[in-house]
Design an enzyme around this catalytic site. Structure first.
Site, PDB file in Angstrom:
ATOM      1  N   ASN A 152     -25.360   0.170   0.720  1.00  0.00           N
ATOM      2  CA  ASN A 152     -24.367   1.237   0.865  1.00  0.00           C
ATOM      3  C   ASN A 152     -24.218   1.961  -0.469  1.00  0.00           C
ATOM      4  O   ASN A 152     -23.694   1.389  -1.421  1.00  0.00           O
ATOM      5  CB  ASN A 152     -23.040   0.607   1.311  1.00  0.00           C
ATOM      6  CG  ASN A 152     -21.954   1.652   1.550  1.00  0.00           C
ATOM      7  OD1 ASN A 152     -22.110   2.813   1.194  1.00  0.00           O
ATOM      8  ND2 ASN A 152     -20.844   1.217   2.129  1.00  0.00           N
ATOM      9  N   CYS A 159     -17.003   7.265   0.887  1.00  0.00           N
ATOM     10  CA  CYS A 159     -18.237   7.277   1.688  1.00  0.00           C
ATOM     11  C   CYS A 159     -18.340   8.508   2.584  1.00  0.00           C
ATOM     12  O   CYS A 159     -19.431   8.851   3.047  1.00  0.00           O
ATOM     13  CB  CYS A 159     -18.340   6.000   2.517  1.00  0.00           C
ATOM     14  SG  CYS A 159     -18.359   4.525   1.492  1.00  0.00           S
ATOM     15  N   HIS A 165     -23.506   7.302   8.106  1.00  0.00           N
ATOM     16  CA  HIS A 165     -23.289   6.615   6.831  1.00  0.00           C
ATOM     17  C   HIS A 165     -23.851   5.200   6.956  1.00  0.00           C
ATOM     18  O   HIS A 165     -23.720   4.558   7.995  1.00  0.00           O
ATOM     19  CB  HIS A 165     -21.790   6.580   6.535  1.00  0.00           C
ATOM     20  CG  HIS A 165     -21.434   5.713   5.382  1.00  0.00           C
ATOM     21  ND1 HIS A 165     -22.046   5.840   4.158  1.00  0.00           N
ATOM     22  CD2 HIS A 165     -20.547   4.690   5.262  1.00  0.00           C
ATOM     23  CE1 HIS A 165     -21.548   4.939   3.335  1.00  0.00           C
ATOM     24  NE2 HIS A 165     -20.638   4.221   3.984  1.00  0.00           N
TER      25      HIS A 165
END
Ligand code: UT7
Length: 325
Positions: free
Chosen positions: A282, A113, A252
Site C-alpha cells: 500500500n 489513500c 486503491h
C-alpha cells in the site's frame, strides 16, 4: 463541453525491495501470514535521503515524456501526499521547480489513500473551468518513514512509491473530444467522525511531535469495501452507465481481500481488475497512478476503455473517478 484528457502517465518505485521474509527478521510476523491476510509479498522502500519529492519528480518525468509535453506546457502541479518533505511549503513547489515549470500554481492535497482521486478531482474541475490547460497530478509517498515497527498489524502493509498523470484540456484535441474520451466524472466524500480509525498520532503539525500511523484494521477494511464500491456505483449512475460498461477497475491497493470483496460486489471478474498490491504493497496516494501506469505500460489499457478508479483512506476520505481513454 471542455473535458480533461489523460495525456500520459508515469511511475517510480525506489530501488530497494523488501520481502516479507526480510521483515520477519525484525517483526514478529511471517510471509505466510502476510500473504494470506493481505496478498502482499514485497514492497519498495526509499533509500536514506530519498524524499517524497524525489519520487514525485521521477514519476512526473515519465508522465511528461509519454504525454509529449514540456515544462512550458504545464500550468498546474498537484502532489497528493500525506508524507510531504517538510511541513511547508508544499512538496508540489519543489517538484514544480525541479521540472523547470515556471508558470501556474503548485500545491499539495492531503486525503491520504484517497489523495490521488481528490487531486484528480481538483485538476479536472480547474481544466473544465478553463482556469488551467495542462496539469500534472501526482500521488507520492514515503510511508516507510511513519511506520511503527513495534506494531505488526500496520508496519507490514505499506511501501513507498509515486505515480503521475498529465491531464490536458480536450480543446487541444478535436478527435479525442469527439470520441468521448476524458475524465467523465469525479466524486469525493469525507466523514470526519472516523478520524481516529486511521491516523498519525503526531507529525508535522500543531501537535508538535513526530508520529506514527495508527489503524483499527477491521473497521478500515469494512468501510473500504462499502465506500469504495458505493463510490463506483455513484459514478456509474451519474453517467447513466452500468457496471458492465466498465472495462477496468483500478482500485486503491491496500489488501487483496478488500479488492476481491469490491470486485465481487461490483460483479467485476478478477481479469478486469488491476492489482499491484502483491509487489508494491500500500503506497497510499500513489497506488492508483502506479496501477494505472502498470496497466498502460503492459498494454492492457486500450483507447476507448472505460476505467473506474476508487479509493478510501484516513478521515475517512474516499471517492471515485470514471475515465474514458
Ligand atoms: O489504505 C487504507 C488503509 N488500510 C487498509 O485498508 C487496511 C485494512 N485492514 C486490513 O487490511 C486488515 O484488517 C489487516 C491486514 C490489517 C489485519 O487483518 P485481520 O484479518 O483483520 O487480522 P486481525 O487484525 O484480526 O489479526 C488476527 C490475528 C491477531 O492474533 P490473535 O489475536 O488472533 O491471536 C493478530 O495479533 O493476527 C495477528 N496479527 C499478525 N500475525 C502475524 C496481526 N498482524 C500480524 C502480523 N503477523 N503482521
Amino acid at each position: 463541453m471542455q473535458r480533461s484528457l489523460v495525456l500520459g502517465c508515469g511511475a517510480y518505485l525506489p530501488e530497494r525491495v523488501v520481502t516479507n521474509d526480510e521483515l520477519a527478521k525484525k517483526v514478529d510476523t511471517s510471509d505466510e501470514w502476510i500473504v494470506q491476510r493481505t496478498g502482499i509479498r514485497q514492497r519498495h522502500f526509499a533509500a536514506e535521503g530519498e524524499l517524497t519529492s524525489h519520487l514525485a519528480i521521477a514519476a512526473s518525468k515519465g508522465a511528461m515524456r509519454k504525454a509529449g509535453v514540456e515544462a512550458a506546457d504545464i500550468d498546474l502541479v498537484i502532489v497528493a501526499t500525506s508524507t510531504p518533505d517538510n511541513t511547508f511549503p508544499a512538496t508540489a513547489t519543489k517538484v514544480q521547480a525541479a521540472l523547470g515549470v515556471r508558470q501556474g500554481a503548485a500545491f499539495d492535497v492531503q486525503a491520504v489513500c484517497a489523495g490521488f482521486i481528490y487531486a484528480l478531482s481538483v485538476a479536472d474541475n480547474m481544466i473544465r473551468l478553463g482556469q488551467v490547460r495542462t496539469a500534472l497530478v501526482i500521488g507520492a509517498e514515503v510511508f516507510s518513514r511513519i511506520l511503527d515497527w513495534e506494531d505488526r498489524g500496520t508496519c507490514i502493509l505499506f511501501g513507498d512509491g509515486a505515480g503521475a498523470i498529465v491531464l490536458g484540456g480536450s480543446e487541444n484535441s478535436e478527435s479525442a473530444a469527439s470520441s468521448g474520451a476524458g475524465v467523465l466524472s469525479t466524486h469525493i466524500f469525507s466523514d470526519g467522525r472516523f478520524y481516529d480509525m486511521l491516523y498519525v498520532d503526531g507529525g508535522p503539525g500543531s501537535t508538535g511531535k513526530a508520529g506514527y500511523l495508527r489503524m483499527v484494521g477491521k473497521e478500515v477494511f469494512r468501510h473500504a469495501v462499502s465506500r469504495m464500491s458505493e463510490a463506483v456505483e455513484t459514478a456509474v449512475d451519474h453517467n447513466n452507465l452500468t457496471l458492465s460498461d466498465i472495462d477496468w477497475l483500478i482500485p486503491h491497493q491496500a489488501n487483496v481481500r478488500i479488492i476481491d470483496s469490491i470486485g465481487k460486489r461490483l460483479k467485476m471478474p478478477r481479469d478486469k481488475v488491476v492489482v499491484t498490491v502483491a509487489t508494491q504493497a500500500n503506497t497510499s496516494a500513489a497506488t492508483i497512478p502506479l496501477a494505472l501506469t502498470a496497466a498502460q505500460d503492459d498494454g492492457r489499457l486500450k483507447p476507448g476503455n472505460l476505467l473506474a478508479l476508487s479509493a478510501l483512506g484516513g478521515g475517512f476520505s474516499w471517492g471515485s473517478a470514471l475515465i474514458r481513454l
